[in-house]
Design an enzyme around this catalytic site. Structure first.
Site, PDB file in Angstrom:
ATOM      1  N   GLU A 160      21.558  35.641  11.196  1.00  0.00           N
ATOM      2  CA  GLU A 160      20.349  35.710  11.883  1.00  0.00           C
ATOM      3  C   GLU A 160      19.266  35.709  10.719  1.00  0.00           C
ATOM      4  OE1 GLU A 160      19.647  35.370  14.913  1.00  0.00           O
ATOM      5  OE2 GLU A 160      21.642  35.321  15.293  1.00  0.00           O
ATOM      6  N   SER A 193      41.777   5.714  34.952  1.00  0.00           N
ATOM      7  CA  SER A 193      41.129   4.455  35.327  1.00  0.00           C
ATOM      8  C   SER A 193      39.797   4.742  36.141  1.00  0.00           C
ATOM      9  CB  SER A 193      42.318   3.776  36.350  1.00  0.00           C
ATOM     10  OG  SER A 193      43.435   3.484  35.553  1.00  0.00           O
TER      11      SER A 193
END
Length: 931
Positions: A327, A595
């Site tokens: 941080e 497909s």
């Protein structure tokens, strides 16, 4: 009315009044009176009309008991013998030279003579003006005589007494009495024979003006403020100098504002904003998530008690350093705020993005006091309070408060509760790699919790560990040997039971979407937000019912994910990510689509120049290394026919002809966002991963006529005070490709639903496509899909397993796209059609290129196994959509039951043995064949 006549010198002035009585009560004496200003005698015989220095007429009045005499007209041209002034008469049309000026005539303008004579004449004129003021003969504004109207027209025959003037348009004015003196306030106005005294300047406003007037005038002078007349009198050089001075003062004022305004704002903020405590971080505001109709979907009550404060000394140093690495790596050296980060956040907000760039001190302030609102005021307040905190507390105190207040997800506030929630032990027992995991989730707990997304959690953990190594907080040996830590299953962090069932995935997806909108998980959890989603409660119930009813009695290893989208807005109306709301969300898992990717090949072909239409014919016979599924052969079929029966050979050829990259680009246009790097012709068979959400979004673009709408769950966000933080505006969407192209793709997909016996009630038209991914195990499949749509609803269904194991149904049959996924799709879409009470039609179809044949192709011969007789995985081909269990005619054919329209993917004949990476891919081939 006839104009007044001029009275000759020496004549009785009373004659000029036509019998009008002389005025009485004049304050001025008769002959011999001297002017108060000049002290010059003013004989009545020499009295004339005079003008003041500025050319305006002074007040005048007749002597007591006499009417105002009329001065003889001055000569028409040249110099007046008495006044010494050059006159330039401007008579009105029809007036003769030398005649007195009358009503309607232009005023006579006097200009002084030049030289010594002019000065002498000016002195004499001044004496005459003084005499005129003494005797009251100075002309004033014309007023009606006694009983006359204001416009000079006599009333009841009352005449108007007039004297000449040099400025009145008519040249004639009525006489008025002199009030004596030069003070305008002491003047009297004679109207209709009466005397009116002007109002005295003694009111409060006048006193204020008198006091402030000099100061205002001084300021105006210093600033160079001039009135119009003064500006007009300036020379060109003076104007330039004035402009330069104004620019200089303007620049000085701007510079002063840049310096003084921030100081003023800083001082105000320092006095007004208080320093928070860690206890300010947790509150009891309840967040709610609602369906589209306002009904409650979930209710979150923050657990205030789920926070255990510990002193900083009980938090291991490596855990603190992990938080700093994640941080704020400059925490111990920065002043509590990051100017470059604030500037970057402001720039991001100007461009419409999020903020960011906060230090740990700023995060502590934001999360405990300021809030997470994306605004400049919040950043300003955050900056001031951060500086105050840095002045009043040590760095260790700030870090300790931060670690006891920050939200780590799983309902845990503070590192002690987080350690218990993730690892089941107190923070004092945490190892560096465990501290790195906790530090990594701070920024986005819902996104980087290992229970939500293990892959992203691992990436974030690696980022923190690498940062610790860069700061020399861990050794290279420890970094190389460190393992990603295992966490305990997360428990329900709310009093609502909805987080543990299928609705938990909706809640998690909503949180992730809010993160993208700049609303953090902590702000959502404890900010009392009211979030309205696009989920339709009826369709959500129908979707869950369709999935669970078809999955009931099936093998426990099967997993399912399904998404339903409104193509007109992009709003997700139904969402199913699995029964366990705290587990993996299968609506967002990356899987090979088989497909279902073939419609994007059609899309790319239609956008070719020249386009390849649905009627273009190809030889779909099997080739070495490239097989079709049982029943999918067609020696000669067009594109639509090949799509209906899912012929692999035709679409592999078509993708190669169009270009694999163009196929990938077409899929990207439609809405597929996952990577499709280095595509080849097998992309037509779906060898790149995507998610059910992405596939539903891409099909929605086709259904909407080529218009893409971002898929979304959040429609509105309101805070606890009723302010709207966000509201989705659908607009017109983004036209990704022409409507006619989209309609041709739809036409190519219309035959699939009927071919696979998935028709909808009432004859409702529907376009769709199956997808099946074959396993490395002979005759088995890993994933099965069905995706299809009506004009107003798109639904995608995926079924597979966690580890890509072969999928079979309760009868032991391999599952293909037309089977279990297709039946779930049919059940849900049928409910939607019946709820609509009427069918919806697609727009009229206009072919691009050659039109397709009306009928499905027929196989010239039964399918035979033409591939080399080998069981190696790269040469095992994909079988798609088996309709009925059959025994393959050749040993190389799949031994599993197959249905009508099985498909297979090509595989290179020289590929390596897929068993080399079988363990790593958990059941998937190195290059899995798909169809």
């Amino acid at each position: 009315m006839a104009p007044p006549r001029a009275t000759p010198a020496g004549a009785d002035p009373a004659a000029a009044t036509d019998g009008m009585p002389a005025r009485r009560g004049s304050r001025h004496g008769a002959e011999g009176r001297t002017s108060g200003r000049h002290g010059v005698p003013a004989p009545e015989a020499d009295r004339t009309a005079a003008t003041s220095r500025n050319g305006s007429a002074r007040h005048a009045g007749p002597p007591t008991g006499t009417a105002a005499p009329v001065v003889p007209a001055v000569p028409t041209d040249g110099q007046d013998d008495e006044t010494g002034l050059f006159t330039h008469p401007e008579p009105s049309a029809g007036s003769a030279p030398g005649t007195p000026t009358r009503a309607g005539d232009a005023a006579t303008r006097a200009v002084p003579a030049r030289g010594e004579a002019a000065r002498a004449d000016a002195a004499r004129a001044s004496a005459e003006r003084a005499s005129a003021m003494q005797t009251g003969a100075m002309p004033t504004s014309a007023v009606p005589a006694n009983g006359a109207r204001a416009n000079g027209t006599p009333e009841n025959g009352a005449p108007t007494t007039a004297v000449p003037t040099s400025e009145a348009p008519t040249g004639l004015l009525t006489a008025s009495a002199d009030t004596g003196g030069d003070d305008p306030a002491s003047l009297t106005r004679v109207t209709g024979g009466r005397r009116h005294r002007a109002a005295s300047a003694g009111g409060p406003l006048d006193k204020v003006r008198a006091l402030a007037g000099p100061a205002v005038e001084t300021v105006r002078t210093k600033l160079g403020i001039l009135d119009a007349e003064a500006k007009a009198a300036l020379t060109a050089d003076e104007l330039k100098a004035r402009r330069r001075k104004q620019v200089k003062y303007g620049l000085i004022g701007s510079a002063a504002s840049v310096v003084l305004l921030p100081l003023l704002l800083f001082g105000l903020g320092w006095l007004l904003f208080s320093v928070p405590t860690p206890d300010d971080a947790v509150n009891n505001q309840i967040a709610t998530v609602s369906y589209a109709d306002g009904g409650q979907l979930a209710r979150l009550v923050p657990e205030q008690g789920n926070r255990i404060k510990v002193p900083l000394a009980e938090i291991p140093v490596p855990v603190r350093e992990a938080v700093l690495a994640a941080e704020d790596r400059s925490f111990y050296s920065n002043p509590g705020f990051d100017i470059s980060g604030i500037a970057r956040a402001a720039w991001n907000q100007i461009r419409g993005g999020d903020g960011g760039g906060s230090t740990i001190t700023q995060q502590y302030v934001k999360n405990t006091l300021v809030g997470n609102e994306q605004s400049y005021f919040r950043k300003y307040k955050e900056l001031i309070v951060s500086l105050k905190v840095s002045q009043q507390k040590t760095k260790d105190e700030i870090l300790g408060d931060y670690l006891n207040a920050i939200y780590f997800g799983r309902g845990a506030y503070g590192v002690q509760s987080a350690s218990l929630a993730y690892f089941g032990k107190p923070a004092s027992q945490l190892q560096p790699n465990e501290g790195a995991l906790l530090a990594g989730v701070i920024q986005s707990p819902s996104r980087w919790d290992p229970a939500s997304d293990p892959q992203k959690a691992r990436e974030r953990w690696s980022f923190v560990m690498d940062g610790m190594l860069q700061q020399s907080w861990i050794t290279k040996d420890y970094r190389s040997s460190a393992q990603f830590p295992a966490t305990i299953p997360r428990a329900n962090s709310s009093t609502s039971s909805s987080l543990t069932d299928d609705r938990g995935h909706i809640l998690t997806a909503v949180k992730n979407e809010l993160e993208g909108l700049g609303i953090s998980d902590q702000a959502f959890s404890q900010g009392g937000l009211q979030v309205t989603t696009t989920i339709d409660p009826t369709r959500q119930k129908d979707l869950v019912t369709a999935v669970q009813s078809r999955m009931e009695g099936q093998p426990d290893v099967l997993r399912a994910g399904s998404v339903a989208i409104d193509p007109r807005t992009g709003g997700i109306v139904g969402y199913y990510g699995g029964q366990d709301g705290t587990g993996l969300d299968y609506a967002k898992v990356l899987k090979q689509p088989g497909s279902t990717f073939k419609p994007f090949v059609v899309l790319a072909a239609l956008m070719q120049d020249p386009p390849i239409g649905l009627g273009q014919k190809f030889d779909g016979s099997e080739q070495p290394g490239l097989r079709n599924a049982e029943g999918a052969n067609c020696p000669r079929c067009d594109v639509k026919q090949a799509l209906t029966i899912s012929n692999n050979v035709v679409f592999t050829k078509l993708a190669a002809e169009v270009g694999p990259q163009k196929v990938a680009d077409a899929a990207r246009l439609a809405g597929i966002t996952s990577p499709m790097d280095n595509p080849d012709a097998r992309l037509a068979l779906g060898n790149k991963e995507t998610t059910p959400v992405q596939l539903a979004s891409a099909y929605a673009t086709i259904a909407a006529g080529g218009v893409w709408h971002a898929p979304h769950l959040v429609s509105k966000v309101v805070d606890s005070e009723g302010r709207v933080l966000y509201e989705y505006q659908p607009g017109e969407g983004e036209q990704r490709f022409p409507e006619q192209v989209a309609r041709n793709v739809v036409e190519g997909m219309l035959g699939v639903v009927g071919h696979d016996d998935l028709d909808l009630p009432g004859g409702q038209e529907a376009a769709g496509k199956t997808g099946t991914v074959q396993s490395r195990f002979d005759g088995q499949n890993n994933d099965a899909w069905f995706a299809g749509f009506t004009p107003d609803l798109v639904t995608t269904v995926w079924i597979g397993t966690d580890r890509n194991d072969p999928i079979t149904n309760a009868d032991g049959e391999p599952i293909s796209g037309a089977m279990l996924p297709g039946k779930v799709w049919q059940a849900f879409m049928s409910d939607a059609v019946r709820a609509a009470d009427q069918t919806q039609d697609f727009p009229s179809y206009e072919p691009i290129g050659k039109a397709p044949a009306a009928d499905e192709p027929t196989e010239a011969a039964t399918a035979t196994a033409t591939a080399p007789a080998t069981t190696s995985a790269p040469e095992r081909q994909q079988d798609e959509e088996p309709a009925e269990p059959v025994v393959p005619p050749a040993p190389a054919a799949p031994a599993a039951p197959v249905a009508p329209s099985t498909t297979a993917a090509p595989a290179p004949t020289g590929a390596s043995d897929p068993g080399e990476e079988a363990a790593d891919r958990a059941g998937r081939t190195t290059e899995p064949t798909v169809g």
